[in-house]
Design a protein around this motif. Structure first.
Motif, mmCIF file in Angstrom:
data_model
loop_
_atom_site.group_PDB
_atom_site.id
_atom_site.type_symbol
_atom_site.label_atom_id
_atom_site.label_comp_id
_atom_site.label_asym_id
_atom_site.label_seq_id
_atom_site.Cartn_x
_atom_site.Cartn_y
_atom_site.Cartn_z
ATOM 1 N N LEU A 78 2.107 6.208 -7.350
ATOM 2 C CA LEU A 78 1.076 7.032 -7.979
ATOM 3 C C LEU A 78 1.370 8.521 -7.860
ATOM 4 O O LEU A 78 0.851 9.321 -8.634
ATOM 5 N N SER A 79 2.208 8.903 -6.899
ATOM 6 C CA SER A 79 2.549 10.321 -6.720
ATOM 7 C C SER A 79 3.645 10.781 -7.683
ATOM 8 O O SER A 79 3.892 11.980 -7.811
ATOM 9 N N ARG A 139 1.752 -0.006 -10.591
ATOM 10 C CA ARG A 139 3.126 -0.180 -10.117
ATOM 11 C C ARG A 139 3.647 -1.551 -10.524
ATOM 12 O O ARG A 139 3.005 -2.564 -10.271
ATOM 13 N N GLU A 170 0.828 -1.206 0.000
ATOM 14 C CA GLU A 170 0.000 0.000 0.000
ATOM 15 C C GLU A 170 0.867 1.262 0.000
ATOM 16 O O GLU A 170 0.568 2.243 -0.701
ATOM 17 N N GLU A 171 1.949 1.244 0.801
ATOM 18 C CA GLU A 171 2.866 2.391 0.809
ATOM 19 C C GLU A 171 3.526 2.568 -0.547
ATOM 20 O O GLU A 171 3.643 3.695 -1.057
ATOM 21 N N ASP A 192 2.453 1.524 -3.492
ATOM 22 C CA ASP A 192 1.452 1.962 -4.466
ATOM 23 C C ASP A 192 1.211 3.467 -4.357
ATOM 24 O O ASP A 192 1.152 4.182 -5.368
ATOM 25 N N ALA A 193 1.060 3.941 -3.126
ATOM 26 C CA ALA A 193 0.756 5.358 -2.916
ATOM 27 C C ALA A 193 1.889 6.240 -3.416
ATOM 28 O O ALA A 193 1.655 7.263 -4.078
ATOM 29 N N TYR A 194 3.133 5.858 -3.128
ATOM 30 C CA TYR A 194 4.238 6.684 -3.594
ATOM 31 C C TYR A 194 4.378 6.605 -5.115
ATOM 32 O O TYR A 194 4.620 7.619 -5.782
#
Length: 213
Positions: free
Chosen positions: A124-125, A167, A117-118, A120-122
């Protein structure tokens, strides 16, 4: 914030500054915040040292992308040289050197992957082009020509024409959970300040020690 010398160098930290906190992360965050305002390029750049199964040290520059009480986070291709070395020996050392501030921080610790999850979030940023590049690059492997890399990038660009770029499974985040963090501040005539925070394991409290320079 510490008042600067006339030449622009911040005043050396006193022992009280170094030991005001019971752990090193608050001090690191203060130093990083000051570096953001003084370093020309990439105040979050850090040297990452790893060793693989052959125990031959390897070092390269990466970017610090997160820091909290759990550790220092960076992202890379897990199939790269550093990814393979970390799989074989999940330990690493870091160095951040801020020339404008005449300061350095050294970190040693165990390495683990961040959660999906971490990562994926980074991912996408990141800018779209960087996400495409993560798919196109077979990092650390032999490349016959630049044209092949550019062609691979265009293939991925065609495959993912919009912003929805997933990702890659081989692109992950790594967290260095420190057992030692050393703060070094330059002073004239090699009378430098060195303070090291150590702990036997991440579950133990920090111990603070002043070192001879």
């Amino acid at each position: 914030m510490h008042e600067p010398h006339p030449n622009g160098t911040p005043e050396p930290l006193t022992k009280d500054d170094f030991t005001a906190a019971s752990e090193p992360f608050r001090l690191f965050e203060e130093w990083l915040k000051e570096a953001v305002t003084s370093e020309i390029n990439d105040p979050n750049a850090m040297a990452l040292a790893t060793t693989g199964a052959d125990l031959m040290p390897n070092v390269r520059m990466v970017l610090l992308k997160g820091v909290d009480a759990e550790g220092f986070v960076f992202y890379t291709n897990s199939e790269s040289a550093k990814g393979e070395e970390l799989a074989a020996n999940p330990q690493a050392a870091l160095v951040l050197h801020w020339k404008s501030l005449r300061r350095q921080v050294r970190v040693r610790g165990k390495v683990s992957m961040v959660t999906p999850e971490e990562a994926d979030a980074y991912f996408l940023s990141r800018p779209r082009q960087s996400r495409l590049g993560a798919w196109a690059s077979r990092q650390s492997r032999a490349l016959d020509s630049r044209a092949l890399f550019e062609a691979a990038y265009e293939d991925v660009n065609t495959q993912y024409p919009g912003e929805a770029i997933p990702r890659p499974q081989h692109w992950n985040g790594y967290r260095v959970t420190p057992v030692a963090i050393e703060f070094w501040h330059d002073r004239p005539f090699r009378m430098h300040d060195r303070i090291v925070f150590t702990r036997p394991s991440p579950e133990d409290p920090w111990l603070k020690t002043r070192l001879y320079p």
